[in-house]
Write a protein that holds these residues in place. Structure first.
Motif, PDB file in Angstrom:
ATOM      1  N   LEU A  39       0.822  -1.206   0.000  1.00 36.69           N
ATOM      2  CA  LEU A  39       0.000   0.000   0.000  1.00 36.69           C
ATOM      3  C   LEU A  39       0.857   1.258   0.000  1.00 36.69           C
ATOM      4  N   GLY A  40       1.703   1.376   1.011  1.00 37.50           N
ATOM      5  CA  GLY A  40       2.434   2.621   1.210  1.00 37.50           C
ATOM      6  C   GLY A  40       3.386   2.972   0.089  1.00 37.50           C
ATOM      7  N   CYS A 122      -1.609   8.950   6.236  1.00 37.40           N
ATOM      8  CA  CYS A 122      -2.075   7.744   5.561  1.00 37.40           C
ATOM      9  C   CYS A 122      -1.662   6.523   6.361  1.00 37.40           C
ATOM     10  N   ALA A 124      -1.030   2.636   6.264  1.00 37.36           N
ATOM     11  CA  ALA A 124      -0.765   1.606   5.252  1.00 37.36           C
ATOM     12  C   ALA A 124      -0.054   0.411   5.885  1.00 37.36           C
ATOM     13  N   LYS A 131      -2.801  -1.008  12.693  1.00 33.25           N
ATOM     14  CA  LYS A 131      -3.800  -0.148  12.051  1.00 33.25           C
ATOM     15  C   LYS A 131      -4.679   0.526  13.107  1.00 33.25           C
ATOM     16  N   ALA A 196      -4.327   0.985  -2.975  1.00 41.78           N
ATOM     17  CA  ALA A 196      -3.382   2.100  -2.809  1.00 41.78           C
ATOM     18  C   ALA A 196      -3.774   3.271  -3.703  1.00 41.78           C
ATOM     19  N   GLN A 199      -6.457   5.185  -2.042  1.00 41.15           N
ATOM     20  CA  GLN A 199      -5.916   6.043  -0.983  1.00 41.15           C
ATOM     21  C   GLN A 199      -5.253   7.292  -1.570  1.00 41.15           C
TER      22      GLN A 199
END
Length: 213
Positions: A39-40, A122, A124, A131, A196, A199
């Motif tokens: 994701l990040g 954010c 991730a 989380k 991602a 986001q």
């Protein structure tokens, strides 16, 4: 290797794409990305290409061979801290991006100073406990900041099941809300990248003062 464009040429190209007023909002923003995995790392690259002014990169982990199928790293970077390796890769995409990489595990005790400068945070992370810790801490300690988090992107389910929803005034959640990395196939590169992308797009919408209903 070709010559880099000048800062003025780089800025002009971004303004030609986004418009001067919108690009000014992107350029003025500082975004913290907590977790630099599938994701990040994708999220960071999208924001770098969009011309977001500064990214704070936070992850304690190192690049592993098993990361390469879905994360924005190279085989030559195996063993390097993700925060530093990703910073190098982002500079290749946007040489004028301001970066603040931290090789650190975020905890309730250390996150406040690390996130203080961010316009927007954010989440991730891979682990549910991390989380929850981050979401709760940001909502409690930084009620003025926007938070964009993710939940549910595993498997080969339809990419169309991944959505963005507004949980509260400053909290947005991307994903299908159901799939879990521990179930079945686990994480697949394309579906993680879709989440991602949600986001990253929500970050840009928030910076543009565009909000989900």
């Amino acid at each position: 290797m070709g010559l880099l464009p000048t800062p003025a040429a780089w800025q002009a190209a971004l303004e030609a794409r986004h418009g001067q007023a919108l690009q000014a909002k992107f350029s003025a923003a500082t975004v913290a990305i907590c977790g630099l995995g599938g994701l990040g790392s994708h999220l960071a690259l999208s924001l770098a290409r969009a011309g977001v002014g500064k990214l704070i990169l936070l992850d304690f982990d190192r690049v592993d061979l098993t990361n390469l199928h879905r994360q924005q790293y190279k085989a030559s970077q195996i063993g390097q801290p993700k925060a530093l390796a990703l910073a190098d890769n982002l500079r290749e995409a946007n040489p004028y991006l301001a970066l603040e990489p931290h090789v650190v595990r975020l905890t309730e005790d250390n996150l406040a100073p690390l996130l203080a400068e961010a316009t927007l945070v954010c989440e991730a992370f891979d682990q549910a406990e991390a989380k929850a810790m981050l979401v709760n801490a940001v909502l409690e300690r930084f009620p003025e900041k926007f938070l964009v988090a993710a939940s549910g992107m595993a498997g080969l389910g339809s990419a169309n099941a991944i959505t963005t929803r507004r949980v509260s005034r400053r909290f947005y959640l991307c994903g299908d809300g159901v799939s879990d990395v521990a179930d079945g196939l686990g994480l697949v590169a394309s579906r993680v990248a879709v989440c991602a992308g949600h986001q990253a797009h929500m970050v840009l919408r928030l910076l543009a003062e565009e909000y989900e209903p």
